[in-house]
Design a protein around this motif. Sequence first.
Motif, PDB file in Angstrom:
ATOM      1  N   LYS A   1       4.928  12.274  -0.570  1.00 48.34           N
ATOM      2  CA  LYS A   1       3.426  11.606  -0.180  1.00 48.34           C
ATOM      3  C   LYS A   1       3.179  10.758  -1.255  1.00 48.34           C
ATOM      4  O   LYS A   1       3.530  11.010  -2.511  1.00 48.34           O
ATOM      5  CB  LYS A   1       2.500  12.571   0.274  1.00 48.34           C
ATOM      6  CG  LYS A   1       1.057  12.156   0.313  1.00 48.34           C
ATOM      7  CD  LYS A   1       0.022  12.932   0.453  1.00 48.34           C
ATOM      8  CE  LYS A   1      -1.537  12.178   0.731  1.00 48.34           C
ATOM      9  NZ  LYS A   1      -2.433  13.152   0.584  1.00 48.34           N
ATOM     10  N   LEU A   2       2.752   9.363  -0.986  1.00 53.52           N
ATOM     11  CA  LEU A   2       2.562   8.570  -2.090  1.00 53.52           C
ATOM     12  C   LEU A   2       1.100   8.133  -1.778  1.00 53.52           C
ATOM     13  O   LEU A   2       0.464   7.574  -0.747  1.00 53.52           O
ATOM     14  CB  LEU A   2       3.506   7.228  -1.657  1.00 53.52           C
ATOM     15  CG  LEU A   2       2.923   6.011  -2.618  1.00 53.52           C
ATOM     16  CD1 LEU A   2       3.447   6.431  -4.141  1.00 53.52           C
ATOM     17  CD2 LEU A   2       3.702   4.990  -2.339  1.00 53.52           C
ATOM     18  N   ILE A   3       0.339   8.018  -3.060  1.00 50.19           N
ATOM     19  CA  ILE A   3      -0.991   7.578  -3.214  1.00 50.19           C
ATOM     20  C   ILE A   3      -0.941   6.419  -4.181  1.00 50.19           C
ATOM     21  O   ILE A   3      -0.439   6.520  -5.162  1.00 50.19           O
ATOM     22  CB  ILE A   3      -2.311   8.630  -3.612  1.00 50.19           C
ATOM     23  CG1 ILE A   3      -2.138   9.829  -2.693  1.00 50.19           C
ATOM     24  CG2 ILE A   3      -3.417   8.169  -3.938  1.00 50.19           C
ATOM     25  CD1 ILE A   3      -2.671  11.104  -3.397  1.00 50.19           C
ATOM     26  N   THR A   4      -1.344   5.031  -3.598  1.00 50.77           N
ATOM     27  CA  THR A   4      -1.529   3.970  -4.566  1.00 50.77           C
ATOM     28  C   THR A   4      -2.725   3.573  -4.948  1.00 50.77           C
ATOM     29  O   THR A   4      -3.663   3.597  -3.935  1.00 50.77           O
ATOM     30  CB  THR A   4      -0.705   2.800  -3.776  1.00 50.77           C
ATOM     31  OG1 THR A   4      -1.172   2.628  -2.554  1.00 50.77           O
ATOM     32  CG2 THR A   4       0.947   3.322  -3.679  1.00 50.77           C
ATOM     33  N   CYS A   5      -3.018   2.808  -6.039  1.00 50.93           N
ATOM     34  CA  CYS A   5      -4.212   2.390  -6.486  1.00 50.93           C
ATOM     35  C   CYS A   5      -4.081   1.065  -6.896  1.00 50.93           C
ATOM     36  O   CYS A   5      -2.992   0.594  -7.452  1.00 50.93           O
ATOM     37  CB  CYS A   5      -4.727   3.267  -7.581  1.00 50.93           C
ATOM     38  SG  CYS A   5      -6.201   2.682  -8.322  1.00 50.93           S
ATOM     39  N   MET A   6      -4.828   0.082  -6.233  1.00 54.50           N
ATOM     40  CA  MET A   6      -4.862  -1.263  -6.497  1.00 54.50           C
ATOM     41  C   MET A   6      -5.971  -1.984  -6.378  1.00 54.50           C
ATOM     42  O   MET A   6      -6.941  -1.555  -5.544  1.00 54.50           O
ATOM     43  CB  MET A   6      -3.641  -1.891  -5.619  1.00 54.50           C
ATOM     44  CG  MET A   6      -4.286  -1.923  -4.085  1.00 54.50           C
ATOM     45  SD  MET A   6      -2.626  -2.392  -2.898  1.00 54.50           S
ATOM     46  CE  MET A   6      -1.883  -3.766  -3.766  1.00 54.50           C
TER      47      MET A   6
ATOM     48  N   ALA B   1      -3.640  -9.275  -2.241  1.00 54.75           N
ATOM     49  CA  ALA B   1      -3.347  -9.751  -0.845  1.00 54.75           C
ATOM     50  C   ALA B   1      -3.485  -8.591   0.104  1.00 54.75           C
ATOM     51  O   ALA B   1      -2.890  -7.613   0.131  1.00 54.75           O
ATOM     52  CB  ALA B   1      -1.976 -10.304  -0.849  1.00 54.75           C
ATOM     53  N   LYS B   2      -4.044  -9.025   1.357  1.00 52.74           N
ATOM     54  CA  LYS B   2      -4.437  -7.893   2.374  1.00 52.74           C
ATOM     55  C   LYS B   2      -2.919  -7.834   3.097  1.00 52.74           C
ATOM     56  O   LYS B   2      -2.827  -6.311   3.609  1.00 52.74           O
ATOM     57  CB  LYS B   2      -5.053  -8.707   3.380  1.00 52.74           C
ATOM     58  CG  LYS B   2      -5.792  -7.651   4.597  1.00 52.74           C
ATOM     59  CD  LYS B   2      -6.725  -8.197   5.497  1.00 52.74           C
ATOM     60  CE  LYS B   2      -7.155  -7.095   6.495  1.00 52.74           C
ATOM     61  NZ  LYS B   2      -6.043  -6.599   7.203  1.00 52.74           N
ATOM     62  N   GLU B   3      -1.978  -8.428   3.040  1.00 50.84           N
ATOM     63  CA  GLU B   3      -0.768  -8.488   3.333  1.00 50.84           C
ATOM     64  C   GLU B   3      -0.013  -7.116   2.838  1.00 50.84           C
ATOM     65  O   GLU B   3       0.615  -6.408   3.570  1.00 50.84           O
ATOM     66  CB  GLU B   3       0.085  -9.762   3.563  1.00 50.84           C
ATOM     67  CG  GLU B   3      -0.187 -10.832   4.412  1.00 50.84           C
ATOM     68  CD  GLU B   3      -1.437 -11.603   3.871  1.00 50.84           C
ATOM     69  OE1 GLU B   3      -1.870 -11.399   2.794  1.00 50.84           O
ATOM     70  OE2 GLU B   3      -1.781 -12.688   4.520  1.00 50.84           O
TER      71      GLU B   3
END
Length: 252
Positions: A224-229, A234-236
């Motif tokens: 499972k991956l949790i990303t923070c940005m 960019a919405k893309e």
Amino acid sequence: MERVEKLAIHMGAVPWKRVVAQAEKTGVSEVPEQDLHDMLRRNPALRIIDIREESEVARMPIPSWWNAIELPRGCMERDIGKHVPDLNTELILVCAGGQHSVQAAQRLTSILNYAKVHSLKEGAKVLCRGHPMYRSGVSKGFQEAVGNTPLIRLNKISDETGCEILGKAEYMNPGGSVKDRPALHLILDAERRGLIQPGGTITEATSGNTGIGLAHVCNARGYKLITCMPSTMAKEKQDTLKRLGAELVLTV
């Protein structure tokens, strides 16, 4: 001496039926490719001993991330002992052919008192995938498609400068950027060192491409991956991460 399990890898230069017959006599069992990564994941301390002719090593080199110990063809068992003196260390032995591997495994078992020796059906090519000098056919899944991107000669600037100037087309990685490379090998290295377990969760602060590469790798490897940005990204890229199954946490 404590008895520890050892692995031997062969490359099928001898007819396979003959190899199997020899393996049965010496107690060497067959290990399919799909089991190799699980073995490495269970024991991050595995060491790979590469015993092949120089020409074969040059044609099918083992990438540096496997941390293989290279020994010349014809080396003695004591040479392996010099490099790996701890008999509790589990070994993967890469030889020039099936018969050679069976014989070497038998010597390691009888002389150095190793408890068990296995033979990998597919041979050294399993370890060579991903090295820029190795070219395979159809990629089996995401991780085999990472790397081996083409070099493209930049004709105009090369002709003007008299130098051979090449561009590396990293956009041809399956995730669309060079960040697929570190994403894959961060995960593989963590598996080999026992830092992550099957079904675990990976977290990453990303501006986009590394997270996309990790999302692909996590899908391929079962994490499972949790990303923070930042929310300004960019919405893309945000949408791509969500479609790849990552949980997205946006910061102000």
